[in-house]
Design an enzyme around this catalytic site. Structure first.
Site, PDB file in Angstrom:
ATOM      1  N   ASP A   1      31.362  18.999 -15.586  1.00 23.11           N
ATOM      2  CA  ASP A   1      30.990  20.215 -16.296  1.00 23.11           C
ATOM      3  C   ASP A   1      32.214  20.869 -16.939  1.00 23.11           C
ATOM      4  O   ASP A   1      33.256  21.038 -16.279  1.00 23.11           O
ATOM      5  CB  ASP A   1      30.367  21.196 -15.283  1.00 23.11           C
ATOM      6  CG  ASP A   1      29.784  22.418 -15.934  1.00 23.11           C
ATOM      7  OD1 ASP A   1      28.762  22.267 -16.609  1.00 23.11           O
ATOM      8  OD2 ASP A   1      30.359  23.518 -15.774  1.00 23.11           O
TER       9      ASP A   1
ATOM     10  N   GLU B   1      39.312   4.806  -5.914  1.00 19.93           N
ATOM     11  CA  GLU B   1      39.358   4.387  -4.499  1.00 19.93           C
ATOM     12  C   GLU B   1      38.072   3.665  -4.122  1.00 19.93           C
ATOM     13  O   GLU B   1      38.001   3.005  -3.098  1.00 19.93           O
ATOM     14  CB  GLU B   1      39.480   5.611  -3.575  1.00 19.93           C
ATOM     15  CG  GLU B   1      40.800   6.340  -3.687  1.00 19.93           C
ATOM     16  CD  GLU B   1      40.711   7.717  -3.015  1.00 19.93           C
ATOM     17  OE1 GLU B   1      39.713   8.010  -2.310  1.00 19.93           O
ATOM     18  OE2 GLU B   1      41.653   8.505  -3.228  1.00 19.93           O
TER      19      GLU B   1
HETATM   20  C1  NOJ Z   1      28.097  23.783 -18.977  1.00 17.29           C
HETATM   21  C2  NOJ Z   1      26.713  23.591 -18.461  1.00 17.29           C
HETATM   22  O1  NOJ Z   1      26.112  22.536 -19.149  1.00 17.29           O
HETATM   23  C3  NOJ Z   1      25.999  24.901 -18.646  1.00 17.29           C
HETATM   24  O2  NOJ Z   1      24.625  24.804 -18.411  1.00 17.29           O
HETATM   25  C4  NOJ Z   1      26.629  25.910 -17.742  1.00 17.29           C
HETATM   26  O3  NOJ Z   1      26.038  27.161 -17.967  1.00 17.29           O
HETATM   27  C5  NOJ Z   1      28.130  26.012 -17.977  1.00 17.29           C
HETATM   28  N1  NOJ Z   1      28.767  24.745 -18.142  1.00 17.29           N
HETATM   29  C6  NOJ Z   1      28.805  26.691 -16.824  1.00 17.29           C
HETATM   30  O4  NOJ Z   1      28.853  25.839 -15.704  1.00 17.29           O
END
Ligand code: NOJ
Length: 569
Positions: free
Chosen positions: A196, A265
């Site tokens: 993310d 790993e």
């Molecule tokens: C990107 C994610 O795809 C989104 O849904 C989220 O709100 C933000 N990152 C924060 O984690």
């Protein structure tokens, strides 16, 4: 097939767990529901699942604010159910990657609760603390990026909502704790991670203020009002300038290398795919991430042959230039973006364009990622009742419009309904029955089910109709599996007479495929000349074709046709 890794030959399917299948009848999707639908996914023909966050969360950002990284959210099930899900997926040869949120935790995570309790606790330095807001940085979700905590008489930084404090990745203890999390799920057998928002992990060390003369709500509003090309250009520049000191800062490459070492790993070619488009995060091609998304294609307003051609040229050239050649990864939708039908449609030929774009995803070189529900043609649902909005980013914006910018509540509701990600996160439409078969009747689902489930946009009705979009996807996915050139073939764009269609070859030593995607409502004579080949044998078409085999020079494509043909000498 050749020596490609599993993640190069796979088609991924993103499951947003809250919205996929409700196994216990509480209006919220869960692991039990997902397990029940694994046969559907196997039959669809996908090879891997990306599961959006399934961890305990106060749900300010629906799982992207995690309060425990090694447990399962109670509304989704238990760790035992997760293990069953993983086992059952693997039993069907479906791999599973999880969502890894590195930048921030929930403000309810025990790490943050300890960190905010005083200035001298063991985790005092695990988040980004300052005595006074040092600049005008904004959170991309809800206004100021600095939030005050009386216990410390200090402020913490959050790129996203205030309920999502940024971790301090300069602290080696943070890294260790997070790498332990990474190992926890890999030990259970998951096949990798979608990372993310990696570009938000580090901030400008000089804390340079941005120079945009607006705050977040003001900029959002200006973006909605921008009409002329100059205004649109200006707001685009403002968006970049507002966040440029908070994104893609030094330190990330070293961190990605460390994470890659953790992944290495493990056996089984576990995967790292970043929520980022920057090919630089693939390092030398084997020392950082395996994949980054081709977001530039997803971000265009409408897909045209010229845009695809340019996009492919730019991306493939850069990937090819890596010391160890990089692999592409294409997608046209996810839980943060409008659905394919709505986003790329022209309001007249939406269905035809959606079929072309599906064919595009499965014929371009690279790993495709498909968002749940696209295969049945789900569309955005604009929620006009602000009390039904669940995306905090949208409720915050609604309040800012009404209270700060004094916009009429009806207009504010419409704007919030349009900008929210709720519109593309509605429950999967399984049947034409109550609640689209997602939950039973009389249950209020967490987001409303799109009413078009009753007009045929649902998995059960489409499964019965050979001409449905669902069966179109299945045909394409079967063809992809049985046609090596579609997976491993080299890509060569062909010169064509008009910008209305787009043609390319996919070539291996054994096979040459011609793909033609006609983005217009006109029939075109292709008058193709491909050296060494005389005829084209149709493998797939979105239309009925009268002949199975034709001379290349006589080849035509019908309106909005997607054609895949094998070339013969
Ligand atoms: C990107 C994610 O795809 C989104 O849904 C989220 O709100 C933000 N990152 C924060 O984690």
């Amino acid at each position: 097939m050749s020596d490609l890794k599993w993640w190069q030959t796979s088609v991924f399917y993103q499951i947003y767990p809250r919205s996929f299948a409700d196994g216990n009848g509480d209006g919220i999707g869960d692991l039990k529901g997902i397990i029940q639908k694994l046969d559907y996914l196997a039959d669809l023909g996908i090879d891997a699942i990306w599961l959006s966050p399934h961890f305990p969360s106060p749900n300010w950002d629906w799982g992207y604010d995690i309060s425990d990284y090694t447990k399962v959210a109670p509304e989704y099930g238990t760790l035992e159910e997760f293990k069953t899900f993983l086992h059952e997926a693997h039993a069907r040869h479906i791999r599973v990657i999880l969502d890894l949120v590195l930048n921030h935790t929930s403000d309810q995570h025990p790490w943050f609760i300890e960190s905010e309790s005083s200035r001298d606790n063991a985790k005092a330095d695990w988040y980004v603390w300052v005595d006074k807001p040092p600049n005008n940085w904004q959170s991309c979700f809800d206004g100021d990026a600095w939030t005050y905590v009386p216990e410390r008489d200090q402020y913490y930084y959050h790129y996203f909502m205030k309920q999502q404090p940024d971790l301090n990745w300069h602290n080696p203890e943070v890294k260790q704790a997070m790498w332990d999390v990474v190992r926890f799920w890999l030990d259970l057998g998951v096949d990798g991670y979608r990372l993310d928002a990696i570009s938000t992990i580090f901030e400008d060390p000089n804390l340079t203020p941005h120079e945009v003369p607006l705050n977040l709500a003001g900029l959002r509003r200006l973006s909605e009002l921008a009409q002329s090309p100059e205004e649109i250009r200006q707001v685009g520049e403002y968006w970049v300038d507002m966040f440029k000191y908070q994104l893609a800062q030094p330190g990330l490459h070293d961190l990605m290398k460390e994470l890659r070492a953790v992944i290495n790993e493990y056996d089984g070619d576990r995967l790292l795919v970043a929520e980022d488009e920057d090919i630089a995060y693939m390092g030398n091609g084997e020392d950082e991430l395996h994949l980054v998304f081709n977001f530039p294609l997803l971000k265009v307003g409408s897909i045209t042959p010229a845009l695809i051609q340019l996009n492919q040229k730019e991306r493939l050239e850069r990937l090819d230039a890596l010391p160890k050649r990089g692999w592409p990864c294409n997608t046209l939708g996810n839980h943060d973006n409008s659905r394919i039908h709505t986003h790329f449609g022209d309001k007249i030929y939406d269905a035809q364009i959606a079929r072309l774009n599906a064919a595009l995803m499965f014929t371009l070189r690279g790993t495709p990622f498909l968002y749940y529900g696209e295969e049945i043609g789900m569309t955005d649902l604009i929620i006009t009742d602000p009390t039904r909005l669940r995306d905090t980013m949208a409720t915050w914006y609604y309040d800012a419009l009404v209270n700060d910018l004094k916009i009429d509540p009806a207009e504010a509701a419409l704007r919030a309904g349009e900008m929210t990600r709720d519109k593309n996160r509605t429950p999967m439409q399984w049947t034409s029955g109550p609640n689209g078969g997602f939950s039973s009747e009389n249950i209020e689902t967490w987001l409303p089910v799109h009413p078009n489930h009753a007009q045929g946009i649902n998995a059960r009705d489409e499964a019965k109709n050979p001409a449905s979009l669902l069966n179109y996807y299945k045909r394409l996915l079967r063809l992809r599996r049985s046609t090596p050139a579609l997976v491993e073939g080299e890509y060569t764009a062909l010169e064509v007479a008009t910008g209305e269609y787009f043609a390319f070859l996919r070539t291996t030593n054994m096979q040459t495929l011609l793909v033609v995607l006609n983005y217009s409502n006109q029939r075109h004579s292709l008058e193709m000349a491909v050296s060494g080949f005389k005829t084209a044998r149709t493998l797939f078409s979105s239309l009925e074709r009268s002949k199975a085999e034709e001379r290349l020079t006589n080849l035509t494509v019908g309106p909005f046709e997607a054609l895949i043909a094998e070339l013969q000498a």
